[in-house]
Scaffold this active site. Sequence first.
Site, short mmCIF file in Angstrom:
data_model
loop_
_atom_site.label_atom_id
_atom_site.label_comp_id
_atom_site.label_asym_id
_atom_site.label_seq_id
_atom_site.Cartn_x
_atom_site.Cartn_y
_atom_site.Cartn_z
N GLY A 80 0.84 -1.18 0.00
CA GLY A 80 0.00 0.00 0.00
C GLY A 80 0.88 1.24 0.00
N CYS A 81 0.40 2.33 -0.61
CA CYS A 81 1.25 3.53 -0.69
C CYS A 81 1.45 4.15 0.70
CB CYS A 81 0.65 4.55 -1.65
SG CYS A 81 -1.08 4.98 -1.35
N ASN A 82 0.42 4.17 1.53
CA ASN A 82 0.58 4.67 2.89
C ASN A 82 1.51 3.75 3.68
OD1 ASN A 82 -1.27 6.70 2.33
ND2 ASN A 82 -2.99 5.60 3.23
#
Length: 342
Positions: A148-150
């Site tokens: 995930g980017c976060n």
Amino acid sequence: MTHKIAILGASGYTGAELVRLIAEHPNMEITALAAERKAGMSMAQVFPHLRHMALPDLCKISEIDFSQIDLCFCALPHKTSQEVIRDLPKDLKIIDLSADFRLRDAGEYEKWYGNPHAALEMQEEAVYGLTEFYRDEIRNARLVAGTGCNAATGQYVLRPLISGGVIDLDDIVLDLKCAVSGAGRSLKENLLHSELSEGYNAYAVGGTHRHLGEFDQEFSALAGRTVHVQFTPHLMPANRGILATTYVKGDPASVYETLVTAYENEPFIQMLPFGETPSTHHVRGSNFCHIGVVSDRIERRAIVIGALDNLTKGSSGQALQNANLMLGEDETTGLMMAPLFP
């Protein structure tokens, strides 16, 4: 050698970002682009900014001859992705940009994503795609699960500190701001310009954000014990970028030196001089992550801030970095472009 590439889900933001990056790769050729609802359309019709590129028209997944494909990027929604990947040829190299193979525990996947895993037999071979920490496994993998980017941003800031034992593992606060493209290209009322612009809001407050599953899995494995971070994401009215501000207990100088040592040979992780902080402006459109450390006025507390582009280093750039490893290319090929500024 030219590697033939397919992109499934090419009509989304991460699909378009993959096309932008791979089109300039000297040893990759985009052979197939799939988008079920837009099959038959050209990429110029879907993304006019790509009209100068000689690209195949969009097609249905069933129309692709995968025997002619060396590596497939899957940029489909969660749940759909695992169902599609399950039916692809068993010798095909695959990089999945969805969440479907990130969590090793099937129960954790169902907890965070709300549906049973449909391809459990493949989960065991999936390698977590945080390149800087799983490089050797990725190089030999057939199936890589993009982060995930976060989750990627938080891990770049925190992993070396957790494994290095220089912070209090029971007092980690992660305050993260993410641009709207992180929510995908689907129409959503709260993402309309009139409802998003000139505002700024927290969401998934109180520990309900899905990327917490990745933080729990990765940080606890590093520490050899349960580690739960306090995490609040915020939606900011910008197209690209993530800024993660992390509050930790530990000696600021030790925190900084631990990060500098961890990343001194990493081409895409840039440590700022002590006391300086990064901006999303300075990584936009690039595969770089900038990290800064500042000493808090409270003794033995540090503030660690990381910035990256959610569509590039947080997703499609990370995927290409992994593809380079899987195909025997230099890891940085096609990814050393400078950020866009202003």
